[in-house]
Motif scaffolding. Structure first.
Motif, PDB file in Angstrom:
ATOM      1  N   PHE A   1       0.756  -1.338  -0.143  1.00 24.45           N
ATOM      2  CA  PHE A   1       0.019  -0.114   0.020  1.00 24.45           C
ATOM      3  C   PHE A   1       0.799   1.219   0.091  1.00 24.45           C
ATOM      4  O   PHE A   1       0.600   2.329  -0.843  1.00 24.45           O
ATOM      5  N   LEU A   2       1.914   1.263   0.900  1.00 30.38           N
ATOM      6  CA  LEU A   2       2.688   2.535   0.828  1.00 30.38           C
ATOM      7  C   LEU A   2       3.402   2.832  -0.445  1.00 30.38           C
ATOM      8  O   LEU A   2       3.575   3.870  -0.958  1.00 30.38           O
ATOM      9  N   ILE A   3       3.930   1.744  -0.984  1.00 34.73           N
ATOM     10  CA  ILE A   3       4.512   2.182  -2.466  1.00 34.73           C
ATOM     11  C   ILE A   3       3.594   2.533  -3.434  1.00 34.73           C
ATOM     12  O   ILE A   3       3.859   3.299  -4.093  1.00 34.73           O
ATOM     13  N   PHE A   4       2.394   1.977  -3.581  1.00 36.49           N
ATOM     14  CA  PHE A   4       1.391   2.493  -4.287  1.00 36.49           C
ATOM     15  C   PHE A   4       0.968   3.926  -3.888  1.00 36.49           C
ATOM     16  O   PHE A   4       0.950   4.748  -4.932  1.00 36.49           O
ATOM     17  N   PHE A   5       0.684   4.233  -2.655  1.00 34.49           N
ATOM     18  CA  PHE A   5       0.324   5.227  -2.432  1.00 34.49           C
ATOM     19  C   PHE A   5       1.206   6.414  -2.553  1.00 34.49           C
ATOM     20  O   PHE A   5       0.923   7.572  -3.292  1.00 34.49           O
ATOM     21  N   ILE A   6       2.404   6.306  -2.242  1.00 29.30           N
ATOM     22  CA  ILE A   6       3.516   7.195  -2.571  1.00 29.30           C
ATOM     23  C   ILE A   6       3.764   7.422  -3.815  1.00 29.30           C
ATOM     24  O   ILE A   6       3.986   8.806  -4.165  1.00 29.30           O
ATOM     25  N   MET A   7       3.738   6.451  -4.737  1.00 27.07           N
ATOM     26  CA  MET A   7       4.231   6.709  -6.081  1.00 27.07           C
ATOM     27  C   MET A   7       3.055   7.570  -6.763  1.00 27.07           C
ATOM     28  O   MET A   7       3.275   8.423  -7.490  1.00 27.07           O
ATOM     29  N   TYR A   8       1.812   7.131  -6.489  1.00 25.30           N
ATOM     30  CA  TYR A   8       0.591   7.594  -6.997  1.00 25.30           C
ATOM     31  C   TYR A   8       0.542   9.137  -6.642  1.00 25.30           C
ATOM     32  O   TYR A   8       0.192  10.162  -7.689  1.00 25.30           O
ATOM     33  N   SER A   9       0.878   9.305  -5.564  1.00 26.61           N
ATOM     34  CA  SER A   9       0.534  10.855  -5.104  1.00 26.61           C
ATOM     35  C   SER A   9       1.811  11.608  -5.432  1.00 26.61           C
ATOM     36  O   SER A   9       1.731  12.742  -5.793  1.00 26.61           O
ATOM     37  N   SER A  10       2.946  11.096  -5.670  1.00 32.75           N
ATOM     38  CA  SER A  10       4.123  11.790  -6.193  1.00 32.75           C
ATOM     39  C   SER A  10       3.625  12.282  -7.603  1.00 32.75           C
ATOM     40  O   SER A  10       4.197  13.281  -8.115  1.00 32.75           O
ATOM     41  N   ASN A  11       2.979  11.237  -8.473  1.00 29.46           N
ATOM     42  CA  ASN A  11       2.747  11.558  -9.659  1.00 29.46           C
ATOM     43  C   ASN A  11       1.662  12.818  -9.664  1.00 29.46           C
ATOM     44  O   ASN A  11       1.796  13.551 -10.626  1.00 29.46           O
ATOM     45  N   PHE A  12       0.786  12.821  -8.746  1.00 26.57           N
ATOM     46  CA  PHE A  12      -0.322  13.820  -8.728  1.00 26.57           C
ATOM     47  C   PHE A  12       0.363  15.099  -8.400  1.00 26.57           C
ATOM     48  O   PHE A  12       0.028  16.050  -9.006  1.00 26.57           O
TER      49      PHE A  12
END
Length: 622
Positions: free
Chosen positions: A68-79
């Motif tokens: 979850f942390l990997i997914f969430f951090i990567m997604y929010s970074s792109n945002f």
């Protein structure tokens, strides 16, 4: 001004934008720390019979949290990168080196991560005792939980989190370097057009989803494994086409209805939605699938808790059970019970046949009726009415402790003879002391089968105060041989049920984490749209549109973006849980209502935050 000062200034300026991200990250770090700390807590480590359960549950939950942390951090970074491309372009025009710009923005994300790590660890330690106390209560553990700060858990959390942050830092750094910074000034001014509608794909999406539902409901006809695989594939494809084409058809239908379109602020909100579907349908589809996964998973975990409470009556209908027709052993058991502080409330004996080839037991209809009556089984009259008078048919009683029944056959074979299954039921009978499915035949057929298979005698005893049977269990274990299959209330309580409590509690926490993930995906996506809509709403204000009308339009738009995947996900999950209910032969209405209710409440909170932030961007910053 050096890079460090620019990073700090930018961080302070955008701290409000990072609010939801920080909340989610702090909660995630605190949860991950608590999951890891379970393995190092001295009180839990002293509970030897649960050490394996604690270790395995902690590791599984921690791995899910890492994903979850990997997914969430990567997604929010792109945002954050897409949201601030224009700002990056301004720095490029100012003559700042590309590598310096990349370092500034990547370092800002790293600083944000470090901040959430520190606060998350603080909250994790602060609420660790409460977390473990709730876990102990859910697992029915009678242990004292002291306040404890685990240095090993903190080190593990810091190491894991820093690895993820460094990866995110490098990814953000490389992404900015590879971006054409000169073109970034115009990224928020892309020409928009209403997407073309593919009517064939839109209608097909409903057919595909309907086919998936049909396969899921009729899993017995297709085989459970194949049905599950094809249902998942078709639901994903159907959901993707549903938001890609069918949603556009619905929006276009409302836009063409002039009475509806010119009512209130519908012309603003629905026109805006129509333009944005092309860019957002993939996000909607992903969110709907995640909603389905979250509700179904939490419904399954909740059902496990409900199922165990109800299933305990099936697994342990007696305080003591054993198999023996030797009068000497029976007398010894009775003597030990008479000398114990317990009073006998019911004695039950019944003969049965064991069929080793099929691993089933056979009992006659008369004994079955008597046992259900003696145990005062709920709905026994309905079950017996369905069974009626058996001839060449049988009643199939599920194996005690069976969570999911995959019996797809309509027939059962005993000694080369095939019997048609008239009724399949899950009721208390012999309990887990006889851990096999049972076939109920008529009395005449039982006498015929008795000539071919060994007959055994089941003995069940119900005592008062069944929770206090540890000493009694130990004394009975000394006199009864292994083949007697001694099973008591104490043995049942000391094994599976503690583990179920742990799984239920950790699953509930993971559910909240993944709800945050799902809501955050839509939150960031809608927020990115607000920055693109700012100029558009500024023009509407100059044309005379009031702030109240703009807020009403935003409410409809944000509501549409949040409700669409939520409604689709709820429908998908209801079908999935109905299949699970059929597999378990147990009603899951209450767990389903709880799961959906929790999701709606959390989504309501996301709606309030998202709407407020959207309005703040397009009105207060306009």
């Amino acid at each position: 001004m050096n890079s460090f000062k620019l990073i700090i200034m930018s961080f302070r300026r955008n701290i409000k934008t990072y609010g939801m991200y920080l909340m989610a990250m702090i909660f995630s770090v605190a949860t991950y720390y608590n999951f890891v700390s379970m393995r190092y807590n001295p009180q839990f480590r002293e509970t030897m019979n649960l050490t394996t359960y604690i270790q395995s549950s902690s590791v599984a939950a921690s791995l899910l949290m890492i994903l979850f942390l990997i997914f969430f951090i990567m997604y929010s970074s792109n945002f954050f990168l897409n949201q601030r491309k224009k700002e990056i372009g301004v720095y490029a025009f100012m003559g700042i080196d590309n590598y310096k710009i990349a370092f500034m923005f990547a370092a800002e994300g790293l600083l944000l991560g470090i901040m959430s790590l520190i606060i998350g660890l603080l909250f994790g330690n602060l609420f660790n005792k409460l977390f473990l106390m709730l876990l102990a209560k859910a697992a029915l553990l009678n242990i004292r939980i002291d306040f404890f700060i685990s240095g090993k858990a903190m080190v593990e959390t810091v190491v894991v989190y820093f690895v993820i942050l460094i990866i995110a830092f490098l990814k953000g750094y490389i992404d900015i370097i590879r971006t054409n910074l000169v073109d970034l000034m115009n990224t928020l001014k892309k020409a928009e057009e209403i997407p073309k509608i593919n009517y064939l794909k839109g209608i097909t999406s409903l057919i595909v989803i309907g086919t998936a539902y049909y396969i899921a409901v009729n899993y017995g006809r297709f085989g459970f494994g194949k049905a599950l695989l094809w249902t998942v594939i078709l639901v994903i494809i159907g959901t993707y086409w549903l938001f890609g084409s069918f949603l556009s058809m619905i929006i276009r239908y409302f836009i063409r209805r002039k009475k509806f379109l010119y009512k209130g602020t519908n012309i603003i909100s629905f026109s805006n939605i129509a333009f944005r579907i092309k860019d957002n349908y993939r996000t909607f589809s992903a969110a709907a699938v995640l909603v389905t996964t979250c509700i179904t998973s939490f419904g399954t975990i909740s059902s496990l808790r409900y199922f165990v409470n109800e299933n305990h009556k099936i697994e342990v209908p007696y305080t003591v059970t054993y198999i023996s027709n030797k009068q000497e052993e029976i007398n010894k058991v009775d003597e030990i019970i008479e000398n114990s502080p317990h009073k006998v409330e019911l004695r039950e004996t019944a003969n049965f046949l064991f069929v080793p080839e099929s691993e089933v037991v056979v009992v006659n209809l008369s004994s079955f009726k008597r046992i259900l009556t003696d145990l005062n089984v709920k709905d026994r009259d309905k079950i017996l009415a369905k069974i009626g008078q058996l001839e060449e048919e049988v009643a199939y009683i599920d194996k005690p402790g069976l969570f999911i029944s995959l019996l797809g056959e309509k027939d059962v074979e005993v000694d080369d003879k095939v019997y048609k299954i008239k009724v399949q039921a899950k009721v208390p009978l012999f309990g887990k002391g006889v851990p096999f499915p049972c076939i109920v035949v008529n009395d005449e057929e039982y006498e015929i089968l008795k000539l071919k298979f060994e007959e055994k005698q089941f003995n069940g005893i119900i005592l008062d105060n069944p929770e206090d049977t540890k000493d009694l269990t130990l004394k009975l274990a000394e006199i009864l041989p292994m083949e007697s299959r001694l099973y008591t209330y104490f043995i049942a309580g000391a094994t599976f049920y503690d583990f179920v409590g742990i799984v239920y509690f950790l699953g509930a926490f993971l559910f909240l984490v993944f709800v945050f993930a799902t809501g955050s995906i839509i939150y960031f996506k809608i927020l990115s749209e607000s920055f693109r809509d700012k100029d558009k709403y500024e023009i509407l204000k100059k044309l005379g549109t009031t702030d109240t009308e703009i807020k009403e339009s935003v409410s409809k738009q944000v509501g549409m973006f949040l409700l669409s995947p939520l409604i689709v996900g709820i429908i998908h999950s209801m079908v999935a849980i109905s299949v699970l209910s059929d597999l378990m032969n147990y009603s899951l209405v209450m767990p389903t209502i709880i799961s959906i209710g929790v999701f709606i409440i959390v989504y309501g909170i996301f709606y309030v935050f998202t709407r407020r932030k959207y309005v703040n961007v397009i009105i207060n910053q306009a």
